[in-house]
Design a protein around this motif. Sequence first.
Motif, PDB file in Angstrom:
ATOM      1  N   ILE A  97       0.770  -1.183  -0.013  1.00  0.00           N
ATOM      2  CA  ILE A  97       0.074  -0.083   0.072  1.00  0.00           C
ATOM      3  C   ILE A  97       0.883   1.167  -0.028  1.00  0.00           C
ATOM      4  O   ILE A  97       1.988   1.260   0.557  1.00  0.00           O
ATOM      5  N   ARG A  98       0.627   2.256  -0.745  1.00  0.00           N
ATOM      6  CA  ARG A  98       1.367   3.434  -0.915  1.00  0.00           C
ATOM      7  C   ARG A  98       0.485   4.785  -0.517  1.00  0.00           C
ATOM      8  O   ARG A  98      -0.593   4.840  -0.780  1.00  0.00           O
ATOM      9  N   ILE A  99       1.324   5.281   0.538  1.00  0.00           N
ATOM     10  CA  ILE A  99       0.838   6.716   1.000  1.00  0.00           C
ATOM     11  C   ILE A  99       1.360   7.922   0.768  1.00  0.00           C
ATOM     12  O   ILE A  99       2.967   7.873   0.921  1.00  0.00           O
ATOM     13  N   ALA A 100       0.965   8.807   0.167  1.00  0.00           N
ATOM     14  CA  ALA A 100       1.692  10.111  -0.019  1.00  0.00           C
ATOM     15  C   ALA A 100       1.227  11.217   0.938  1.00  0.00           C
ATOM     16  O   ALA A 100      -0.097  11.427   1.072  1.00  0.00           O
ATOM     17  N   ARG A 101       2.340  11.783   1.402  1.00  0.00           N
ATOM     18  CA  ARG A 101       2.061  12.861   2.391  1.00  0.00           C
ATOM     19  C   ARG A 101       2.433  14.434   1.616  1.00  0.00           C
ATOM     20  O   ARG A 101       3.405  14.315   1.182  1.00  0.00           O
ATOM     21  N   VAL A 130       6.125  11.788  -0.474  1.00  0.00           N
ATOM     22  CA  VAL A 130       6.233  13.120  -0.449  1.00  0.00           C
ATOM     23  C   VAL A 130       5.624  13.944  -1.547  1.00  0.00           C
ATOM     24  O   VAL A 130       6.260  13.523  -2.915  1.00  0.00           O
ATOM     25  N   GLU A 131       4.563  14.510  -1.708  1.00  0.00           N
ATOM     26  CA  GLU A 131       4.016  15.489  -2.727  1.00  0.00           C
ATOM     27  C   GLU A 131       3.929  16.819  -2.373  1.00  0.00           C
ATOM     28  O   GLU A 131       3.937  17.156  -1.163  1.00  0.00           O
ATOM     29  N   ALA A 132       3.708  17.641  -3.263  1.00  0.00           N
ATOM     30  CA  ALA A 132       3.636  19.119  -2.912  1.00  0.00           C
ATOM     31  C   ALA A 132       2.218  19.736  -3.975  1.00  0.00           C
ATOM     32  O   ALA A 132       2.493  19.242  -5.012  1.00  0.00           O
ATOM     33  N   LEU A 133       1.501  20.582  -3.497  1.00  0.00           N
ATOM     34  CA  LEU A 133       0.424  21.413  -3.993  1.00  0.00           C
ATOM     35  C   LEU A 133      -0.460  20.190  -4.819  1.00  0.00           C
ATOM     36  O   LEU A 133      -0.974  19.604  -4.327  1.00  0.00           O
ATOM     37  N   GLY A 134      -0.394  20.388  -6.113  1.00  0.00           N
ATOM     38  CA  GLY A 134      -1.313  19.558  -6.857  1.00  0.00           C
ATOM     39  C   GLY A 134      -0.572  18.058  -7.118  1.00  0.00           C
ATOM     40  O   GLY A 134      -1.351  17.202  -7.823  1.00  0.00           O
ATOM     41  N   GLY A 135       0.246  17.790  -6.503  1.00  0.00           N
ATOM     42  CA  GLY A 135       1.139  16.269  -6.651  1.00  0.00           C
ATOM     43  C   GLY A 135       0.138  15.547  -5.836  1.00  0.00           C
ATOM     44  O   GLY A 135       0.354  14.322  -6.400  1.00  0.00           O
ATOM     45  N   ALA A 139      -0.717  12.194  -7.870  1.00  0.00           N
ATOM     46  CA  ALA A 139      -0.292  10.724  -7.295  1.00  0.00           C
ATOM     47  C   ALA A 139      -1.522   9.707  -7.564  1.00  0.00           C
ATOM     48  O   ALA A 139      -1.286   8.586  -7.884  1.00  0.00           O
ATOM     49  N   LEU A 140      -2.678  10.041  -6.983  1.00  0.00           N
ATOM     50  CA  LEU A 140      -3.926   9.255  -7.028  1.00  0.00           C
ATOM     51  C   LEU A 140      -4.162   9.006  -8.531  1.00  0.00           C
ATOM     52  O   LEU A 140      -4.206   8.062  -8.995  1.00  0.00           O
ATOM     53  N   HIS A 141      -4.136  10.061  -9.364  1.00  0.00           N
ATOM     54  CA  HIS A 141      -4.552  10.029 -10.747  1.00  0.00           C
ATOM     55  C   HIS A 141      -3.663   9.056 -11.579  1.00  0.00           C
ATOM     56  O   HIS A 141      -4.288   8.352 -12.353  1.00  0.00           O
ATOM     57  N   SER A 142      -2.338   9.057 -11.242  1.00  0.00           N
ATOM     58  CA  SER A 142      -1.467   8.275 -11.953  1.00  0.00           C
ATOM     59  C   SER A 142      -1.307   6.973 -11.299  1.00  0.00           C
ATOM     60  O   SER A 142      -0.412   5.870 -11.581  1.00  0.00           O
ATOM     61  N   GLN A 143      -1.933   6.690 -10.033  1.00  0.00           N
ATOM     62  CA  GLN A 143      -1.661   5.295  -9.499  1.00  0.00           C
ATOM     63  C   GLN A 143      -0.488   5.160  -9.054  1.00  0.00           C
ATOM     64  O   GLN A 143      -0.002   3.956  -8.337  1.00  0.00           O
ATOM     65  N   ARG A 144       0.232   6.382  -8.588  1.00  0.00           N
ATOM     66  CA  ARG A 144       1.361   5.850  -7.661  1.00  0.00           C
ATOM     67  C   ARG A 144       1.541   6.108  -6.228  1.00  0.00           C
ATOM     68  O   ARG A 144       2.073   6.095  -5.585  1.00  0.00           O
ATOM     69  N   ALA A 145       0.008   6.403  -5.916  1.00  0.00           N
ATOM     70  CA  ALA A 145      -0.268   6.626  -4.258  1.00  0.00           C
ATOM     71  C   ALA A 145      -1.793   5.995  -4.380  1.00  0.00           C
ATOM     72  O   ALA A 145      -2.742   6.264  -5.115  1.00  0.00           O
ATOM     73  N   ASP A 146      -2.030   5.176  -3.343  1.00  0.00           N
ATOM     74  CA  ASP A 146      -3.387   4.715  -2.748  1.00  0.00           C
ATOM     75  C   ASP A 146      -4.190   5.606  -1.950  1.00  0.00           C
ATOM     76  O   ASP A 146      -5.275   5.703  -1.847  1.00  0.00           O
ATOM     77  N   ILE A 147      -3.410   6.322  -1.100  1.00  0.00           N
ATOM     78  CA  ILE A 147      -4.002   7.349   0.014  1.00  0.00           C
ATOM     79  C   ILE A 147      -3.113   8.381  -0.053  1.00  0.00           C
ATOM     80  O   ILE A 147      -2.046   8.181  -0.179  1.00  0.00           O
ATOM     81  N   ALA A 273      -7.458  11.807   0.789  1.00  0.00           N
ATOM     82  CA  ALA A 273      -8.320  11.510  -0.422  1.00  0.00           C
ATOM     83  C   ALA A 273      -7.907  10.119  -0.832  1.00  0.00           C
ATOM     84  O   ALA A 273      -6.704   9.637  -0.714  1.00  0.00           O
ATOM     85  N   TRP A 274      -8.769   9.523  -1.546  1.00  0.00           N
ATOM     86  CA  TRP A 274      -8.567   7.987  -2.025  1.00  0.00           C
ATOM     87  C   TRP A 274      -9.455   7.783  -3.106  1.00  0.00           C
ATOM     88  O   TRP A 274     -10.559   8.211  -3.301  1.00  0.00           O
TER      89      TRP A 274
END
Length: 297
Positions: A97-101, A130-135, A139-147, A273-274
Amino acid sequence: MHPAITLDALRAIDAINKTGSFAAAAQSLYKVPSALTYTIKKLEEDIGATLFDRSKQRAVLTPAGKLVLEHGREILHATSKMVDAVSQLESGWEKHIRIARDTIIPSTVLFDVLAEFTQLKQQVDVTVSVEALGGGWDALHSQRADIVIGASGELPKGMFHTYKIAQLTFIFAVPPEHALARVDGPIEAEHLHDFPSIVVADSSQYLPVRNSGLFNSKQVITVNNMDAKVEAQRRGIGVGFLPLHFAQPLIDSGALIQKACAIPRPNQDLYIAWNKRQEGKAFDWFIDKLCQANWQI
């Protein structure tokens, strides 16, 4: 898939593109540089195209390389999803599972949740990025993060579930020795023209990038996370708005002084978001815990 294009080769191309060099990519993949070089050279020979321009200090994708990487990432995502789905079919628990903060979210609360998850003794790998702003949305759109934790801005319609966790307050603050600290009254736009502004780069890879808190300034210095922005402003390198929860400890210690600013910087809602179609026991566990957590913002 062409027999020359293996998953190892696609992972190598992706790693080289991200790190900028064969040596750094080899280290990230736990391979020796010669093995990575051979993999790419053989792939180039087999498909009859050069994938990287090696004439510069940084390895740069050629047009053919960009095409291979674009489709290759889709293959890697699909392969990962397939492995996860098979594992989940047997046990109900995902393999990974992949979580982006978002960089605006402190890591402490997430690590507390992770520590609790490790006590379940389930064989589920967790990747934290770790993402920033619209990232986050990207990340969800490109499926590199689940949450995603800390998604903000305009909410996409229909694709994702969201849960509001905080409202972010921004302030304008400078170190006490900064010239703007001596300005009487609110900081006006004309006061900022002679100073660099410090901004965090949007981490989006596919969706359009966003800008946040920009104003006319002498120059723009872009950093890749909120900690770096705070440190740059603490040193007086540049100016800008800061999240209150980042700035308050420095204000309390006297390292920064809050100044009223005439330029509007509205509060911002932050969300977990998920994807609506996501399922799995680990996913459900994390959604429950993350939505209950006190994010201290």
